[in-house]
Design a protein around this motif. Structure first.
Motif, PDB file in Angstrom:
ATOM      1  N   PHE A 141      51.025  38.730  41.346  1.00  0.00           N
ATOM      2  CA  PHE A 141      50.830  39.731  40.296  1.00  0.00           C
ATOM      3  C   PHE A 141      50.187  40.995  40.873  1.00  0.00           C
ATOM      4  CE2 PHE A 141      48.067  41.536  36.956  1.00  0.00           C
ATOM      5  CZ  PHE A 141      49.039  41.917  36.054  1.00  0.00           C
ATOM      6  N   ALA A 142      49.189  40.807  41.727  1.00  0.00           N
ATOM      7  CA  ALA A 142      48.504  41.959  42.316  1.00  0.00           C
ATOM      8  C   ALA A 142      49.438  42.737  43.241  1.00  0.00           C
ATOM      9  CB  ALA A 142      47.275  41.495  43.072  1.00  0.00           C
ATOM     10  N   LEU A 143      50.272  42.041  44.016  1.00  0.00           N
ATOM     11  CA  LEU A 143      51.172  42.713  44.945  1.00  0.00           C
ATOM     12  C   LEU A 143      52.283  43.477  44.217  1.00  0.00           C
ATOM     13  CD1 LEU A 143      51.447  40.048  47.779  1.00  0.00           C
ATOM     14  CD2 LEU A 143      50.228  42.234  47.839  1.00  0.00           C
ATOM     15  N   MET A 144      52.609  43.065  43.015  1.00  0.00           N
ATOM     16  CA  MET A 144      53.633  43.767  42.231  1.00  0.00           C
ATOM     17  C   MET A 144      53.088  45.071  41.646  1.00  0.00           C
ATOM     18  SD  MET A 144      55.474  40.427  40.452  1.00  0.00           S
ATOM     19  CE  MET A 144      55.681  41.223  38.931  1.00  0.00           C
ATOM     20  N   ASN A 145      51.766  45.260  41.670  1.00  0.00           N
ATOM     21  CA  ASN A 145      51.145  46.434  41.066  1.00  0.00           C
ATOM     22  C   ASN A 145      50.437  47.244  42.147  1.00  0.00           C
ATOM     23  OD1 ASN A 145      51.561  46.005  38.105  1.00  0.00           O
ATOM     24  ND2 ASN A 145      50.618  44.051  38.653  1.00  0.00           N
ATOM     25  N   PHE A 146      51.223  47.987  42.933  1.00  0.00           N
ATOM     26  CA  PHE A 146      50.654  48.761  44.028  1.00  0.00           C
ATOM     27  C   PHE A 146      50.294  50.192  43.644  1.00  0.00           C
ATOM     28  CE2 PHE A 146      51.635  45.981  47.690  1.00  0.00           C
ATOM     29  CZ  PHE A 146      50.499  46.259  48.427  1.00  0.00           C
ATOM     30  N   GLU A 147      50.714  50.678  42.512  1.00  0.00           N
ATOM     31  CA  GLU A 147      50.452  52.080  42.185  1.00  0.00           C
ATOM     32  C   GLU A 147      48.959  52.302  41.980  1.00  0.00           C
ATOM     33  OE1 GLU A 147      51.643  50.091  38.327  1.00  0.00           O
ATOM     34  OE2 GLU A 147      52.770  50.339  40.121  1.00  0.00           O
ATOM     35  N   SER A 148      48.560  53.535  42.115  1.00  0.00           N
ATOM     36  CA  SER A 148      47.156  53.896  41.953  1.00  0.00           C
ATOM     37  C   SER A 148      46.876  54.210  40.491  1.00  0.00           C
ATOM     38  CB  SER A 148      46.821  55.130  42.791  1.00  0.00           C
ATOM     39  OG  SER A 148      46.888  54.822  44.154  1.00  0.00           O
ATOM     40  N   VAL A 149      45.694  53.832  40.063  1.00  0.00           N
ATOM     41  CA  VAL A 149      45.259  54.121  38.691  1.00  0.00           C
ATOM     42  C   VAL A 149      43.894  54.781  38.740  1.00  0.00           C
ATOM     43  CG1 VAL A 149      46.568  52.288  37.566  1.00  0.00           C
ATOM     44  CG2 VAL A 149      44.298  51.810  38.432  1.00  0.00           C
ATOM     45  N   GLU A 150      43.606  55.518  37.681  1.00  0.00           N
ATOM     46  CA  GLU A 150      42.311  56.182  37.609  1.00  0.00           C
ATOM     47  C   GLU A 150      41.372  55.305  36.795  1.00  0.00           C
ATOM     48  OE1 GLU A 150      40.475  60.353  35.986  1.00  0.00           O
ATOM     49  OE2 GLU A 150      42.541  60.306  36.696  1.00  0.00           O
ATOM     50  N   VAL A 151      40.203  55.027  37.367  1.00  0.00           N
ATOM     51  CA  VAL A 151      39.196  54.208  36.709  1.00  0.00           C
ATOM     52  C   VAL A 151      38.028  55.115  36.365  1.00  0.00           C
ATOM     53  CG1 VAL A 151      37.656  52.232  36.933  1.00  0.00           C
ATOM     54  CG2 VAL A 151      39.881  52.194  38.049  1.00  0.00           C
TER      55      VAL A 151
ATOM     56  N   LEU B 297      37.398  57.505  39.406  1.00  0.00           N
ATOM     57  CA  LEU B 297      37.834  57.103  40.731  1.00  0.00           C
ATOM     58  C   LEU B 297      39.287  56.670  40.669  1.00  0.00           C
ATOM     59  CD1 LEU B 297      36.733  56.496  43.623  1.00  0.00           C
ATOM     60  CD2 LEU B 297      36.206  54.224  42.797  1.00  0.00           C
ATOM     61  N   LYS B 298      40.079  57.063  41.647  1.00  0.00           N
ATOM     62  CA  LYS B 298      41.476  56.664  41.715  1.00  0.00           C
ATOM     63  C   LYS B 298      41.584  55.532  42.737  1.00  0.00           C
ATOM     64  CE  LYS B 298      45.815  58.756  41.149  1.00  0.00           C
ATOM     65  NZ  LYS B 298      46.511  59.929  40.838  1.00  0.00           N
ATOM     66  N   VAL B 299      42.049  54.336  42.278  1.00  0.00           N
ATOM     67  CA  VAL B 299      42.069  53.132  43.101  1.00  0.00           C
ATOM     68  C   VAL B 299      43.441  52.466  42.954  1.00  0.00           C
ATOM     69  CG1 VAL B 299      40.550  51.241  43.749  1.00  0.00           C
ATOM     70  CG2 VAL B 299      39.856  52.741  41.936  1.00  0.00           C
ATOM     71  N   PRO B 300      43.913  51.808  44.010  1.00  0.00           N
ATOM     72  CA  PRO B 300      45.146  51.039  43.846  1.00  0.00           C
ATOM     73  C   PRO B 300      44.915  49.873  42.859  1.00  0.00           C
ATOM     74  CG  PRO B 300      44.606  51.296  46.169  1.00  0.00           C
ATOM     75  CD  PRO B 300      43.472  51.848  45.378  1.00  0.00           C
ATOM     76  N   LEU B 301      45.890  49.636  42.012  1.00  0.00           N
ATOM     77  CA  LEU B 301      45.761  48.608  40.975  1.00  0.00           C
ATOM     78  C   LEU B 301      45.545  47.223  41.589  1.00  0.00           C
ATOM     79  CD1 LEU B 301      45.752  48.083  37.979  1.00  0.00           C
ATOM     80  CD2 LEU B 301      48.225  47.859  38.044  1.00  0.00           C
ATOM     81  N   VAL B 302      46.169  46.942  42.727  1.00  0.00           N
ATOM     82  CA  VAL B 302      45.996  45.656  43.389  1.00  0.00           C
ATOM     83  C   VAL B 302      44.527  45.428  43.739  1.00  0.00           C
ATOM     84  CG1 VAL B 302      46.512  46.485  45.728  1.00  0.00           C
ATOM     85  CG2 VAL B 302      46.900  44.121  45.157  1.00  0.00           C
ATOM     86  N   LEU B 303      43.860  46.470  44.240  1.00  0.00           N
ATOM     87  CA  LEU B 303      42.448  46.361  44.585  1.00  0.00           C
ATOM     88  C   LEU B 303      41.591  46.148  43.340  1.00  0.00           C
ATOM     89  CD1 LEU B 303      40.552  46.477  46.993  1.00  0.00           C
ATOM     90  CD2 LEU B 303      40.319  48.928  46.606  1.00  0.00           C
TER      91      LEU B 303
END
Length: 137
Positions: free
Chosen positions: A20-30, A37-43
């Motif tokens: 699930f985490a690997l399928m969501n690589f785009e960056s999101v703003e938290v 902060l802009k972080v990759p969704l997987v992280l």
């Protein structure tokens, strides 16, 4: 067997989360309220999973500490009660020995009294027979 099933289920759950985490690589703003902060969704998914696991571990460890305290307290109470019962058993055994001694002494006295009675009965019979003998002469 229970631990093996638990381990297998845990491994399956970890694999599903990783996929699930690997399928969501785009960056999101938290947004933290004071900073953004802009972080990759997987992280973000993995950090959230780690924080959740840490919280569960802390709660379960406090419960284990409480249970261990209760167990130790119950164990010490059980030991105290066992010591009390052992003391009572020892006292009862001492009382039993004393009663057996008294019974033996009492039985001995009764036997002596019974024999004394037999002796006195025999002496009476001897006296009667002696009287009969002397009266027949």
């Amino acid at each position: 067997m229970k631990k093996q099933i638990s381990t297998i289920l845990s491994i399956i759950l970890i694999i599903i989360i990783a996929i699930f985490a690997l399928m969501n690589f785009e960056s999101v703003e938290v947004n933290f309220g004071f900073a953004s902060l802009k972080v990759p969704l997987v992280l973000l998914i993995l950090i959230s999973l780690l924080i959740g696991a840490l919280v569960i571990f802390l709660f379960s460890s406090t419960q284990n500490v409480k249970k261990n305290r209760q167990f130790k307290q119950l164990e010490s109470e059980s030991q105290q009660k066992q010591n009390q019962l052992n003391t009572q058993i020892d006292e009862l055994n001492d009382n039993l020995k004393a009663l057996e001694t008294r019974l033996k002494n009492s039985t001995g006295k009764q036997e002596i009294g019974s024999r004394d009675q037999q002796i006195s009965d025999l002496e009476d019979e001897i006296a009667k027979l002696t009287e009969k003998l002397s009266s027949e002469k």
